[in-house]
Design a protein around this motif. Sequence first.
Motif, PDB file in Angstrom:
ATOM      1  N   PRO A 194       0.795  -1.233   0.000  1.00  0.00           N
ATOM      2  CA  PRO A 194       0.000   0.000   0.000  1.00  0.00           C
ATOM      3  C   PRO A 194       0.825   1.280   0.000  1.00  0.00           C
ATOM      4  N   ASP A 195       2.128   1.197   0.346  1.00  0.00           N
ATOM      5  CA  ASP A 195       2.956   2.407   0.347  1.00  0.00           C
ATOM      6  C   ASP A 195       3.460   2.754  -1.052  1.00  0.00           C
ATOM      7  N   MET A 196       3.259   1.855  -2.024  1.00  0.00           N
ATOM      8  CA  MET A 196       3.711   2.118  -3.391  1.00  0.00           C
ATOM      9  C   MET A 196       2.718   3.032  -4.103  1.00  0.00           C
ATOM     10  N   ALA A 197       3.225   3.853  -5.033  1.00  0.00           N
ATOM     11  CA  ALA A 197       2.388   4.877  -5.675  1.00  0.00           C
ATOM     12  C   ALA A 197       1.169   4.296  -6.378  1.00  0.00           C
ATOM     13  N   TYR A 198       1.342   3.213  -7.126  1.00  0.00           N
ATOM     14  CA  TYR A 198       0.208   2.681  -7.892  1.00  0.00           C
ATOM     15  C   TYR A 198      -0.939   2.272  -6.964  1.00  0.00           C
ATOM     16  N   PHE A 199      -0.593   1.756  -5.762  1.00  0.00           N
ATOM     17  CA  PHE A 199      -1.595   1.296  -4.791  1.00  0.00           C
ATOM     18  C   PHE A 199      -2.255   2.500  -4.109  1.00  0.00           C
ATOM     19  N   SER A 200      -1.429   3.395  -3.579  1.00  0.00           N
ATOM     20  CA  SER A 200      -1.987   4.543  -2.851  1.00  0.00           C
ATOM     21  C   SER A 200      -2.738   5.488  -3.792  1.00  0.00           C
ATOM     22  N   ILE A 267       0.219   8.050 -14.458  1.00  0.00           N
ATOM     23  CA  ILE A 267      -1.060   8.546 -13.929  1.00  0.00           C
ATOM     24  C   ILE A 267      -2.130   8.540 -15.022  1.00  0.00           C
ATOM     25  N   ASN A 268      -1.754   8.947 -16.233  1.00  0.00           N
ATOM     26  CA  ASN A 268      -2.706   8.919 -17.348  1.00  0.00           C
ATOM     27  C   ASN A 268      -3.220   7.504 -17.607  1.00  0.00           C
ATOM     28  N   THR A 269      -2.308   6.533 -17.538  1.00  0.00           N
ATOM     29  CA  THR A 269      -2.689   5.129 -17.734  1.00  0.00           C
ATOM     30  C   THR A 269      -3.623   4.675 -16.616  1.00  0.00           C
ATOM     31  N   LEU A 270      -3.294   5.053 -15.379  1.00  0.00           N
ATOM     32  CA  LEU A 270      -4.119   4.674 -14.237  1.00  0.00           C
ATOM     33  C   LEU A 270      -5.510   5.305 -14.337  1.00  0.00           C
ATOM     34  N   GLU A 271      -5.579   6.544 -14.812  1.00  0.00           N
ATOM     35  CA  GLU A 271      -6.877   7.196 -15.015  1.00  0.00           C
ATOM     36  C   GLU A 271      -7.730   6.400 -16.005  1.00  0.00           C
ATOM     37  N   ARG A 272      -7.096   5.946 -17.072  1.00  0.00           N
ATOM     38  CA  ARG A 272      -7.797   5.147 -18.082  1.00  0.00           C
ATOM     39  C   ARG A 272      -8.306   3.834 -17.497  1.00  0.00           C
ATOM     40  N   VAL A 273      -7.448   3.179 -16.750  1.00  0.00           N
ATOM     41  CA  VAL A 273      -7.785   1.870 -16.183  1.00  0.00           C
ATOM     42  C   VAL A 273      -8.915   1.987 -15.150  1.00  0.00           C
ATOM     43  N   LEU A 274      -8.834   3.028 -14.297  1.00  0.00           N
ATOM     44  CA  LEU A 274      -9.821   3.193 -13.219  1.00  0.00           C
ATOM     45  C   LEU A 274     -11.085   3.908 -13.680  1.00  0.00           C
ATOM     46  N   GLU A 313      -0.074  -1.176 -18.665  1.00  0.00           N
ATOM     47  CA  GLU A 313      -1.540  -1.141 -18.626  1.00  0.00           C
ATOM     48  C   GLU A 313      -2.121  -2.521 -18.310  1.00  0.00           C
ATOM     49  N   THR A 314      -1.534  -3.566 -18.867  1.00  0.00           N
ATOM     50  CA  THR A 314      -1.982  -4.939 -18.587  1.00  0.00           C
ATOM     51  C   THR A 314      -1.888  -5.231 -17.095  1.00  0.00           C
ATOM     52  N   GLY A 315      -0.735  -4.884 -16.500  1.00  0.00           N
ATOM     53  CA  GLY A 315      -0.527  -5.123 -15.076  1.00  0.00           C
ATOM     54  C   GLY A 315      -1.468  -4.314 -14.204  1.00  0.00           C
ATOM     55  N   LEU A 316      -1.716  -3.062 -14.598  1.00  0.00           N
ATOM     56  CA  LEU A 316      -2.599  -2.208 -13.800  1.00  0.00           C
ATOM     57  C   LEU A 316      -4.056  -2.673 -13.858  1.00  0.00           C
ATOM     58  N   ILE A 317      -4.473  -3.215 -14.981  1.00  0.00           N
ATOM     59  CA  ILE A 317      -5.837  -3.758 -15.082  1.00  0.00           C
ATOM     60  C   ILE A 317      -5.987  -4.935 -14.115  1.00  0.00           C
ATOM     61  N   ARG A 318      -4.981  -5.799 -14.064  1.00  0.00           N
ATOM     62  CA  ARG A 318      -5.027  -6.942 -13.135  1.00  0.00           C
ATOM     63  C   ARG A 318      -5.023  -6.460 -11.687  1.00  0.00           C
TER      64      ARG A 318
END
Length: 329
Positions: A194-200, A267-274, A313-318
């Motif tokens: 949870p301390d990693m950026a992608y998680f938080s 962040i742009n990729t994460l916005e797309r995924v979420l 993007e594949t990893g973030l979707i999972r």
Amino acid sequence: MTSGNKKILVTGAAGFVGSFVAARLAGMGHQVVGCDNFNDYYTPKLKTDRVNAILTPAGVECLTVELADTAQVNALFDKVQPDLVVHLAAQAGVRYSLTNPGVYIQANLVAFGNMLEASQRHKIEHLLYASSSSVYGANAKIPFSEDDQTDEPVSLYAATKKANELMAYSYSHLYKLPATGLRFFTVYGPWGRPDMAYFSFTQKMLKGETIPVFAEGQLRRDFTYIDDIVEGVVRLLFKPTPATESSPPHTVFNIGNHQPVKVVDFINTLERVLGVKANINQLPMQPGDVPTTYADTAKLRAWVDFAPTTPLETGLIRFKDWYNAWSAS
């Protein structure tokens, strides 16, 4: 790749990488025992959830052990009698090392010294241990190669990881202990930290909260998906470097995706995924941060015919799919 059924000790087995590695090795038919100190650096619930979801179904016992305690380490080795050791237990995080340095000395130096001593006394066949891409410091030459100079750490965390490499080398030299260090590059994925950026960032963005972005999002990180990390760890575990007349059986490998991504693009990729927009709080670069991490993986590929390639993007979707299920549980 494997030679018979081995007794394998995995430290930090309730952690992110450790839980997946332990389960994978057990699934290959090895006798795996895990240990963890279940500290509260992040919510211990996540560690116990990993044990229940990943380790227990794989038949892996996870003992509660404090590796900075020599007596506990000796008792652990006497109980498990391992052939191989995967040492992934450590105090992680760059920023936390600025405010809690003592934890890093205990977890990353004292504990590692205990592991080395126990490993050589028990004459184990191979010690595989976690280092970090942070050892490269503010290295301007990219991609980072294992031959690059790494004696200018910019955080105490990085210094402890570099110290681990030096300590392992000395034991390898003195006792012919086969040891391999793995410089991990920004590991992410389901069941992560949870301390990693992608998680938080995911947590905050889904709640509509602001996310902190340093250096205008221009920092670059070599995001490496958990499955790729596990594959690299397992392949390397069963292929230690042999000793030669001129060098001990010790080697260090990068394990990274060889595709650095700017934080702003991440962040742009994460916005797309979420499917949500990020509210950004721009902040200056933090002490201990480095501008870029970028793994040269030629050495890894040459040794075990593998290098990470999972697209971000594949990893973030999972990760998103897992996070939605986990946070609802």
